[in-house]
Design an enzyme around this catalytic site. Structure first.
Site, mmCIF file in Angstrom:
data_model
loop_
_atom_site.group_PDB
_atom_site.id
_atom_site.type_symbol
_atom_site.label_atom_id
_atom_site.label_comp_id
_atom_site.label_asym_id
_atom_site.label_seq_id
_atom_site.Cartn_x
_atom_site.Cartn_y
_atom_site.Cartn_z
ATOM 1 N N SER A 195 22.631 17.550 25.857
ATOM 2 C CA SER A 195 23.398 18.769 25.647
ATOM 3 C C SER A 195 22.573 19.802 24.862
ATOM 4 O O SER A 195 21.474 20.149 25.266
ATOM 5 C CB SER A 195 24.715 18.419 24.936
ATOM 6 O OG SER A 195 25.592 19.504 24.924
ATOM 7 N N ASP A 222 21.483 16.094 30.611
ATOM 8 C CA ASP A 222 22.438 17.187 30.793
ATOM 9 C C ASP A 222 22.265 18.278 29.733
ATOM 10 O O ASP A 222 23.189 18.605 28.976
ATOM 11 C CB ASP A 222 23.872 16.647 30.759
ATOM 12 C CG ASP A 222 24.785 17.393 31.734
ATOM 13 O OD1 ASP A 222 24.271 17.999 32.692
ATOM 14 O OD2 ASP A 222 26.018 17.368 31.542
ATOM 15 N N HIS A 298 30.022 15.704 31.381
ATOM 16 C CA HIS A 298 28.983 15.997 30.394
ATOM 17 C C HIS A 298 28.914 14.963 29.265
ATOM 18 O O HIS A 298 27.842 14.749 28.683
ATOM 19 C CB HIS A 298 29.253 17.391 29.812
ATOM 20 C CG HIS A 298 28.240 17.848 28.823
ATOM 21 N ND1 HIS A 298 26.926 18.110 29.159
ATOM 22 C CD2 HIS A 298 28.342 18.104 27.476
ATOM 23 C CE1 HIS A 298 26.266 18.497 28.089
ATOM 24 N NE2 HIS A 298 27.102 18.508 27.054
#
Length: 371
Positions: A195, A222, A298
């Site tokens: 992230s 991600d 996510h």
């Protein structure tokens, strides 16, 4: 008297002759029976021999792959900040194999407001394959500072401090917190992040902070560059120019298919389009690998309790097995690092060539640009 004995003699001769004929007939019948059934008997004997041989020969063992649990026993520890210590980003979370040896190191940067200990299951899986994971933490002050400034500059600086701490005195800091017979291999260090931490990892690799530690590979799990294209986090690294990143090391990107979906119709996406994985991939130069967990969200690689909590309030989650998602992400880490640290591309090749049969989850697309 002689005439009376003649019938008896005839009867005796008759029975002897009859017995001889019966014996001949029986032999003929027995011989024809065996001749008639000889092929069947021979076939059955052969089958029996083959069956017996198959029982005595054990089946070949299936090769363990990057998606299976590794062979190492794993332990973990948290290193707090103390007055006489230069431990950066406390508390440091370290997961490592317990067996004697020298192991590659992964510096892993956590996502926005995600405790570094919430990747425990993922870290333990990777460490079981023979890797030491060092995950810096985040103080409350740094969290609030990042929120107010809407910036990742502090995250990048802290990542550099953690890298320098690992490298100090040729790895002495890290050796002191590991068992005596477990050592870090500073010739094989990977930089990774999830992230916002994924974006910080790319920023560090691009030189937005100084570090003495040399990285051999970069993995973005991600990664997210900001809220939208016009509100990208500082330092802004996405320029939307193909192969624009000036990063010389091999790169792997693991994206999610649901990361750019909002949650419950009222929360914005955690990995918004324009700031997410395909745009990072677009700017990477070969060699680069790209995998998308098509049916997952996510946060679906963190520990189970946080997935469920984030699914209620933060971001959309997938419907598949989260354990399989963690196994898939961890397996890709292992396969990629084996390829570029140890020149062993067997697992990575299998993932790219046969993702539907080899990987535990649906990966689509799957790309490997070698040059």
């Amino acid at each position: 008297m002689g005439r009376r004995r003649q019938p008896c003699l005839n009867i005796l001769v008759f029975y002897v002759a009859l017995a001889i004929r019966l014996q001949i007939c029986l032999r003929m019948i027995d011989s024809s029976f065996l001749l008639a059934f000889e092929p069947i008997c021979s076939s059955n004997i052969l089958k029996m021999a083959l069956y017996t041989e198959s029982l005595s020969t054990p089946p070949q063992a299936t090769r363990a792959t990057c998606f299976d649990d590794g062979s190492y026993t794993v332990e973990k520890k948290t290193i707090p900040k103390s007055s006489n210590s230069d431990t950066p980003n406390p508390p440091l979370y370290i997961v490592y194999p317990t067996e004697k040896g020298t192991f590659p190191v992964i510096l892993f940067l956590h996502g926005f407001s995600i405790p570094n200990t919430c990747y425990c299951d993922l870290f333990e899986f990777i460490a079981s394959h023979g890797y030491i994971i060092v995950a810096p933490g985040q103080t409350l002050f740094e969290l609030l500072k990042g929120l107010c400034a809407f910036s990742a500059i502090g995250d990048v600086d802290n990542a550099a401090k953690a890298a320098n701490w690992i490298n100090k005195n040729q790895g002495e800091n890290l050796r002191l917190v590991l068992p005596n017979d477990v050592s870090p291999d500073l010739e094989n260090v990977a930089l990774a992040g999830h992230s916002k931490g994924g974006k910080a990892a790319f920023a560090l690799a691009l030189g937005h902070a100084n570090t003495s530690l040399k990285f051999k590979a970069l993995i973005g799990l991600d990664p997210v560059a900001g809220r939208d294209t016009s509100n990208r986090l500082e330092p802004k690294i996405l320029n939307y120019i193909p192969q624009n990143f000036k990063i010389s090391m091999p790169i792997a990107l693991i994206g999610t298919g649901l990361g750019d979906d909002g949650c419950c119709g009222c929360f914005p996406p955690a990995a918004p389009w324009g700031c997410n994985h395909p745009f990072f991939f677009n700017e990477c130069k070969p060699p680069v690998c790209y995998f998308v967990a098509k049916d997952f969200g996510h946060m679906d690689m963190v520990d189970e309790w946080l997935i469920k909590l984030s699914g209620m309030f933060v971001c959309k989650t997938g419907k598949g097995s989260y354990a399989d998602m963690r196994r898939a992400c961890g397996g890709i880490f292992v396969a990629f690092l084996k390829t570029y640290m140890f020149d062993d591309a067997e697992d990575l090749t299998a993932i790219v060539d046969s993702p539907d049969t080899f990987a535990p989850i649906k990966l689509d697309p799957v790309l490997w640009l070698r040059s």
